[in-house]
Write an enzyme that holds these catalytic residues in place. Sequence first.
Site, PDB file in Angstrom:
ATOM      1  N   ASN A  29       0.871  -1.176   0.000  1.00  0.00           N
ATOM      2  CA  ASN A  29       0.000   0.000   0.000  1.00  0.00           C
ATOM      3  C   ASN A  29       0.910   1.228   0.000  1.00  0.00           C
ATOM      4  O   ASN A  29       1.551   1.519   1.007  1.00  0.00           O
ATOM      5  CB  ASN A  29      -0.893  -0.036   1.254  1.00  0.00           C
ATOM      6  CG  ASN A  29      -1.708   1.236   1.418  1.00  0.00           C
ATOM      7  OD1 ASN A  29      -1.782   2.064   0.506  1.00  0.00           O
ATOM      8  ND2 ASN A  29      -2.319   1.394   2.581  1.00  0.00           N
ATOM      9  N   LYS A  31       0.137   4.316  -0.219  1.00  0.00           N
ATOM     10  CA  LYS A  31      -0.448   5.518   0.414  1.00  0.00           C
ATOM     11  C   LYS A  31      -0.180   6.739  -0.469  1.00  0.00           C
ATOM     12  O   LYS A  31      -0.230   6.618  -1.686  1.00  0.00           O
ATOM     13  CB  LYS A  31       0.088   5.676   1.847  1.00  0.00           C
ATOM     14  CG  LYS A  31      -0.037   4.364   2.655  1.00  0.00           C
ATOM     15  CD  LYS A  31       0.282   4.507   4.107  1.00  0.00           C
ATOM     16  CE  LYS A  31       0.123   3.148   4.784  1.00  0.00           C
ATOM     17  NZ  LYS A  31       0.252   3.185   6.231  1.00  0.00           N
ATOM     18  N   GLU A 118      -6.368   4.763   8.175  1.00  0.00           N
ATOM     19  CA  GLU A 118      -6.135   6.202   7.953  1.00  0.00           C
ATOM     20  C   GLU A 118      -7.425   6.918   7.534  1.00  0.00           C
ATOM     21  O   GLU A 118      -7.802   7.901   8.184  1.00  0.00           O
ATOM     22  CB  GLU A 118      -4.951   6.390   6.989  1.00  0.00           C
ATOM     23  CG  GLU A 118      -3.640   6.091   7.735  1.00  0.00           C
ATOM     24  CD  GLU A 118      -2.537   5.477   6.901  1.00  0.00           C
ATOM     25  OE1 GLU A 118      -2.611   5.535   5.663  1.00  0.00           O
ATOM     26  OE2 GLU A 118      -1.592   4.922   7.494  1.00  0.00           O
ATOM     27  N   SER A 224       4.003  -2.620  10.117  1.00  0.00           N
ATOM     28  CA  SER A 224       5.468  -2.744  10.242  1.00  0.00           C
ATOM     29  C   SER A 224       5.999  -4.097   9.754  1.00  0.00           C
ATOM     30  O   SER A 224       6.900  -4.679  10.366  1.00  0.00           O
ATOM     31  CB  SER A 224       5.909  -2.475  11.682  1.00  0.00           C
ATOM     32  OG  SER A 224       5.600  -1.129  12.022  1.00  0.00           O
TER      33      SER A 224
HETATM   34  P1  13P Z   1       3.547   0.025   7.555  1.00  0.00           P
HETATM   35  O1  13P Z   1       3.971  -1.272   6.899  1.00  0.00           O
HETATM   36  O2  13P Z   1       4.334   1.200   7.097  1.00  0.00           O
HETATM   37  O3  13P Z   1       3.480  -0.123   9.036  1.00  0.00           O
HETATM   38  O4  13P Z   1       2.034   0.324   7.054  1.00  0.00           O
HETATM   39  C1  13P Z   1       1.072  -0.666   7.141  1.00  0.00           C
HETATM   40  C2  13P Z   1      -0.142  -0.244   6.404  1.00  0.00           C
HETATM   41  O5  13P Z   1      -0.810   0.706   6.811  1.00  0.00           O
HETATM   42  C3  13P Z   1      -0.498  -0.962   5.184  1.00  0.00           C
HETATM   43  O6  13P Z   1      -1.772  -0.644   4.765  1.00  0.00           O
END
Ligand code: 13P
Length: 261
Positions: A29, A31, A118, A224
Amino acid sequence: MRKRPIELKVIIRYFLGLNFVRQTVIAGNWKMHMTCAETENFLKDFIPLIENINTNRNIVIAPPYTAISTFASFSDSMNLNIASQNIHWEDSGAFTAEISPVMLLEHNVKYAIVGHSEPRKYFSESDEQINKRAKSAQSNGLTPIVCVGETLEQRERGEAERIISRQVEQGLEGTNSSDLIVAYEPIWAIGTGKTCEAEDANKICKLIRNLIGYEDVVIQYGGSVKPNNIDEIMSMSDIDGVLVGGASLDPISFARIANFK
Ligand code: 13P
Protein backbone atom coordinates in the site's frame (compact mmCIF):
# COMPACT_ATOMS: atom_id res chain seq x y z
CA MET A 1 6.08 -13.89 -19.16
CA ARG A 2 8.27 -16.63 -17.68
CA LYS A 3 6.42 -19.64 -16.24
CA ARG A 4 6.70 -19.83 -12.46
CA PRO A 5 7.05 -23.01 -10.35
CA ILE A 6 4.02 -24.37 -8.49
CA GLU A 7 4.36 -24.46 -4.69
CA LEU A 8 4.67 -27.91 -3.10
CA LYS A 9 1.72 -27.44 -0.73
CA VAL A 10 -0.51 -26.72 -3.75
CA ILE A 11 0.57 -29.96 -5.44
CA ILE A 12 0.06 -31.99 -2.24
CA ARG A 13 -3.42 -30.57 -1.67
CA TYR A 14 -4.31 -31.29 -5.29
CA PHE A 15 -3.30 -34.96 -5.00
CA LEU A 16 -5.06 -35.32 -1.64
CA GLY A 17 -8.23 -34.11 -3.33
CA LEU A 18 -8.47 -31.08 -1.05
CA ASN A 19 -10.22 -28.42 -3.02
CA PHE A 20 -9.37 -25.52 -0.74
CA VAL A 21 -6.20 -23.71 -1.59
CA ARG A 22 -5.90 -20.31 -0.04
CA GLN A 23 -4.16 -17.78 -2.20
CA THR A 24 -1.17 -15.99 -0.78
CA VAL A 25 -1.58 -12.27 -1.33
CA ILE A 26 1.39 -9.98 -0.76
CA ALA A 27 0.20 -6.41 -1.17
CA GLY A 28 1.97 -3.07 -0.99
CA ASN A 29 0.00 0.00 0.00
CA TRP A 30 1.91 3.02 -1.26
CA LYS A 31 -0.45 5.52 0.41
CA MET A 32 0.33 9.10 -0.71
CA HIS A 33 3.80 8.28 -2.06
CA MET A 34 5.36 7.85 -5.53
CA THR A 35 5.11 10.05 -8.59
CA CYS A 36 4.78 8.45 -12.05
CA ALA A 37 8.54 8.79 -12.62
CA GLU A 38 9.30 7.15 -9.28
CA THR A 39 6.81 4.38 -10.06
CA GLU A 40 8.51 3.66 -13.36
CA ASN A 41 11.91 3.41 -11.68
CA PHE A 42 10.47 1.17 -8.98
CA LEU A 43 8.87 -1.23 -11.48
CA LYS A 44 12.05 -1.47 -13.59
CA ASP A 45 13.95 -2.65 -10.50
CA PHE A 46 11.17 -4.66 -8.86
CA ILE A 47 9.80 -6.81 -11.70
CA PRO A 48 13.00 -8.79 -12.39
CA LEU A 49 13.19 -9.58 -8.65
CA ILE A 50 9.81 -11.33 -8.57
CA GLU A 51 10.02 -13.21 -11.87
CA ASN A 52 10.45 -16.64 -10.29
CA ILE A 53 7.82 -16.37 -7.61
CA ASN A 54 5.46 -19.33 -7.00
CA THR A 55 2.22 -19.38 -8.97
CA ASN A 56 -0.07 -19.18 -5.95
CA ARG A 57 1.51 -15.96 -4.70
CA ASN A 58 -0.34 -12.90 -5.85
CA ILE A 59 1.72 -9.74 -5.77
CA VAL A 60 -0.33 -6.57 -5.57
CA ILE A 61 0.50 -2.87 -5.38
CA ALA A 62 -1.91 -0.08 -4.49
CA PRO A 63 -0.28 3.05 -5.99
CA PRO A 64 -1.71 6.57 -5.78
CA TYR A 65 -4.37 7.04 -8.50
CA THR A 66 -2.09 9.25 -10.59
CA ALA A 67 0.45 6.43 -10.96
CA ILE A 68 -1.98 3.63 -11.88
CA SER A 69 -1.59 4.16 -15.61
CA THR A 70 2.21 3.81 -15.32
CA PHE A 71 1.62 0.11 -14.55
CA ALA A 72 0.06 -0.43 -18.00
CA SER A 73 3.39 -0.43 -19.83
CA PHE A 74 4.66 -3.19 -17.48
CA SER A 75 1.52 -5.33 -17.42
CA ASP A 76 2.78 -7.91 -19.94
CA SER A 77 6.00 -8.53 -18.15
CA MET A 78 4.72 -9.90 -14.86
CA ASN A 79 1.77 -11.14 -12.87
CA LEU A 80 1.65 -7.97 -10.82
CA ASN A 81 -1.83 -6.83 -9.89
CA ILE A 82 -3.03 -3.32 -9.21
CA ALA A 83 -5.19 -2.33 -6.26
CA SER A 84 -6.90 0.96 -5.66
CA GLN A 85 -6.60 2.64 -2.27
CA ASN A 86 -10.36 3.20 -2.09
CA ILE A 87 -13.53 2.79 -4.15
CA HIS A 88 -16.93 4.51 -4.18
CA TRP A 89 -20.25 2.69 -4.40
CA GLU A 90 -21.63 4.80 -7.26
CA ASP A 91 -20.47 4.65 -10.88
CA SER A 92 -20.43 8.45 -11.16
CA GLY A 93 -21.90 11.53 -9.50
CA ALA A 94 -21.22 14.58 -7.35
CA PHE A 95 -18.73 12.94 -4.99
CA THR A 96 -15.67 15.20 -5.02
CA ALA A 97 -12.35 13.38 -4.40
CA GLU A 98 -13.89 9.91 -4.69
CA ILE A 99 -13.08 7.24 -7.30
CA SER A 100 -15.64 5.05 -9.05
CA PRO A 101 -15.39 1.33 -9.84
CA VAL A 102 -15.87 2.04 -13.55
CA MET A 103 -12.82 4.34 -13.57
CA LEU A 104 -10.71 1.66 -11.88
CA LEU A 105 -11.86 -1.14 -14.19
CA GLU A 106 -10.69 0.91 -17.16
CA HIS A 107 -7.15 0.63 -15.74
CA ASN A 108 -7.25 -3.11 -15.11
CA VAL A 109 -7.43 -2.69 -11.33
CA LYS A 110 -8.21 -6.02 -9.60
CA TYR A 111 -8.36 -5.18 -5.88
CA ALA A 112 -9.69 -2.29 -3.79
CA ILE A 113 -8.50 -1.46 -0.28
CA VAL A 114 -11.38 -0.30 1.91
CA GLY A 115 -11.64 0.65 5.56
CA HIS A 116 -7.95 1.40 6.05
CA SER A 117 -7.35 2.91 9.49
CA GLU A 118 -6.14 6.20 7.95
CA PRO A 119 -9.45 7.12 6.25
CA ARG A 120 -11.24 5.70 9.30
CA LYS A 121 -9.25 8.09 11.51
CA TYR A 122 -8.77 11.20 9.36
CA PHE A 123 -12.05 11.14 7.42
CA SER A 124 -14.31 9.40 9.94
CA GLU A 125 -15.10 6.47 7.64
CA SER A 126 -17.81 4.36 9.22
CA ASP A 127 -18.30 0.60 9.09
CA GLU A 128 -21.49 1.28 7.11
CA GLN A 129 -19.60 3.23 4.41
CA ILE A 130 -16.87 0.59 4.37
CA ASN A 131 -19.52 -2.07 3.85
CA LYS A 132 -20.96 -0.14 0.88
CA ARG A 133 -17.48 0.20 -0.63
CA ALA A 134 -16.74 -3.52 -0.17
CA LYS A 135 -20.03 -4.51 -1.81
CA SER A 136 -19.43 -2.06 -4.64
CA ALA A 137 -16.02 -3.63 -5.30
CA GLN A 138 -17.48 -7.14 -5.41
CA SER A 139 -20.41 -6.26 -7.63
CA ASN A 140 -17.97 -4.71 -10.10
CA GLY A 141 -15.61 -7.69 -10.19
CA LEU A 142 -12.94 -6.23 -7.89
CA THR A 143 -11.78 -8.05 -4.76
CA PRO A 144 -12.05 -5.82 -1.68
CA ILE A 145 -9.22 -5.82 0.87
CA VAL A 146 -11.16 -4.84 3.97
CA CYS A 147 -8.94 -3.53 6.78
CA VAL A 148 -9.77 -3.96 10.45
CA GLY A 149 -7.74 -3.18 13.54
CA GLU A 150 -7.79 -1.83 17.08
CA THR A 151 -6.01 1.17 18.65
CA LEU A 152 -3.42 0.76 21.41
CA GLU A 153 -5.89 2.06 24.02
CA GLN A 154 -8.49 -0.47 22.91
CA ARG A 155 -5.93 -3.28 23.09
CA GLU A 156 -4.76 -2.20 26.54
CA ARG A 157 -8.36 -2.13 27.76
CA GLY A 158 -8.74 -5.73 26.54
CA GLU A 159 -11.21 -4.68 23.84
CA ALA A 160 -9.31 -5.80 20.73
CA GLU A 161 -11.46 -8.85 20.00
CA ARG A 162 -14.73 -6.97 20.53
CA ILE A 163 -13.65 -4.12 18.22
CA ILE A 164 -12.46 -6.50 15.51
CA SER A 165 -15.67 -8.52 15.75
CA ARG A 166 -17.78 -5.37 15.31
CA GLN A 167 -15.71 -4.20 12.32
CA VAL A 168 -15.97 -7.64 10.70
CA GLU A 169 -19.70 -8.05 11.33
CA GLN A 170 -20.69 -4.57 10.15
CA GLY A 171 -18.07 -4.08 7.46
CA LEU A 172 -18.63 -7.44 5.79
CA GLU A 173 -22.39 -7.75 6.09
CA GLY A 174 -23.84 -9.11 2.85
CA THR A 175 -20.46 -9.60 1.16
CA ASN A 176 -19.36 -12.72 -0.66
CA SER A 177 -16.72 -14.46 1.47
CA SER A 178 -15.22 -16.31 -1.48
CA ASP A 179 -14.16 -13.07 -3.15
CA LEU A 180 -12.77 -11.22 -0.20
CA ILE A 181 -9.54 -10.37 1.60
CA VAL A 182 -9.49 -9.13 5.17
CA ALA A 183 -6.38 -7.34 6.42
CA TYR A 184 -5.82 -7.32 10.17
CA GLU A 185 -3.87 -4.13 10.81
CA PRO A 186 -3.49 -3.22 14.50
CA ILE A 187 -3.35 0.58 14.36
CA TRP A 188 -0.55 0.82 16.93
CA ALA A 189 1.68 -1.29 14.64
CA ILE A 190 1.22 0.86 11.52
CA GLY A 191 4.27 2.93 10.64
CA THR A 192 5.65 2.62 14.18
CA GLY A 193 8.17 -0.19 13.73
CA LYS A 194 6.24 -2.13 16.43
CA THR A 195 5.07 -5.39 14.89
CA CYS A 196 2.35 -7.37 16.57
CA GLU A 197 3.81 -10.65 17.87
CA ALA A 198 3.25 -13.23 15.12
CA GLU A 199 1.34 -15.56 17.48
CA ASP A 200 -0.93 -12.72 18.65
CA ALA A 201 -1.61 -11.63 15.06
CA ASN A 202 -2.36 -15.23 14.15
CA LYS A 203 -4.90 -15.49 16.99
CA ILE A 204 -6.81 -12.46 15.70
CA CYS A 205 -6.64 -13.72 12.10
CA LYS A 206 -8.11 -17.03 13.26
CA LEU A 207 -10.85 -15.15 15.11
CA ILE A 208 -11.67 -13.26 11.89
CA ARG A 209 -11.79 -16.53 9.92
CA ASN A 210 -14.15 -18.05 12.49
CA LEU A 211 -16.38 -14.96 12.48
CA ILE A 212 -16.64 -15.09 8.70
CA GLY A 213 -17.23 -18.84 8.83
CA TYR A 214 -15.47 -19.54 5.57
CA GLU A 215 -12.25 -21.53 5.85
CA ASP A 216 -10.73 -20.28 2.62
CA VAL A 217 -11.12 -16.54 3.12
CA VAL A 218 -7.75 -14.84 2.60
CA ILE A 219 -6.54 -13.01 5.70
CA GLN A 220 -3.55 -10.70 5.73
CA TYR A 221 -1.55 -9.12 8.52
CA GLY A 222 -0.37 -5.50 8.20
CA GLY A 223 1.69 -3.24 10.46
CA SER A 224 5.47 -2.74 10.24
CA VAL A 225 6.00 -5.79 8.01
CA LYS A 226 9.68 -5.78 6.98
CA PRO A 227 12.18 -8.13 5.32
CA ASN A 228 13.40 -9.21 8.76
CA ASN A 229 10.01 -10.34 10.11
CA ILE A 230 8.18 -11.57 7.01
CA ASP A 231 9.35 -15.20 7.27
CA GLU A 232 7.99 -15.60 10.80
CA ILE A 233 4.72 -13.83 9.97
CA MET A 234 4.12 -16.01 6.90
CA SER A 235 4.83 -19.21 8.86
CA MET A 236 1.60 -18.67 10.87
CA SER A 237 -1.33 -20.97 10.13
CA ASP A 238 -3.98 -18.29 9.66
CA ILE A 239 -1.97 -15.54 7.97
CA ASP A 240 -2.28 -15.85 4.19
CA GLY A 241 -0.49 -12.70 3.20
CA VAL A 242 0.56 -9.22 4.23
CA LEU A 243 -0.39 -5.62 3.58
CA VAL A 244 2.82 -3.60 3.59
CA GLY A 245 3.22 0.16 3.86
CA GLY A 246 6.71 1.67 4.19
CA ALA A 247 8.68 -1.41 3.15
CA SER A 248 6.75 -1.67 -0.13
CA LEU A 249 8.23 1.61 -1.37
CA ASP A 250 11.66 0.11 -1.84
CA PRO A 251 11.93 -2.50 -4.63
CA ILE A 252 14.57 -4.59 -2.87
CA SER A 253 12.77 -4.78 0.46
CA PHE A 254 9.35 -5.42 -1.12
CA ALA A 255 10.86 -8.12 -3.35
CA ARG A 256 12.38 -9.80 -0.28
CA ILE A 257 8.93 -9.73 1.34
CA ALA A 258 7.31 -11.17 -1.79
CA ASN A 259 9.97 -13.90 -1.88
CA PHE A 260 9.45 -14.86 1.78
CA LYS A 261 10.78 -18.27 2.77
P1 13P B 1 3.55 0.02 7.56
O1 13P B 1 3.97 -1.27 6.90
O2 13P B 1 4.33 1.20 7.10
O3 13P B 1 3.48 -0.12 9.04
O4 13P B 1 2.03 0.32 7.05
C1 13P B 1 1.07 -0.67 7.14
C2 13P B 1 -0.14 -0.24 6.40
O5 13P B 1 -0.81 0.71 6.81
C3 13P B 1 -0.50 -0.96 5.18
O6 13P B 1 -1.77 -0.64 4.77
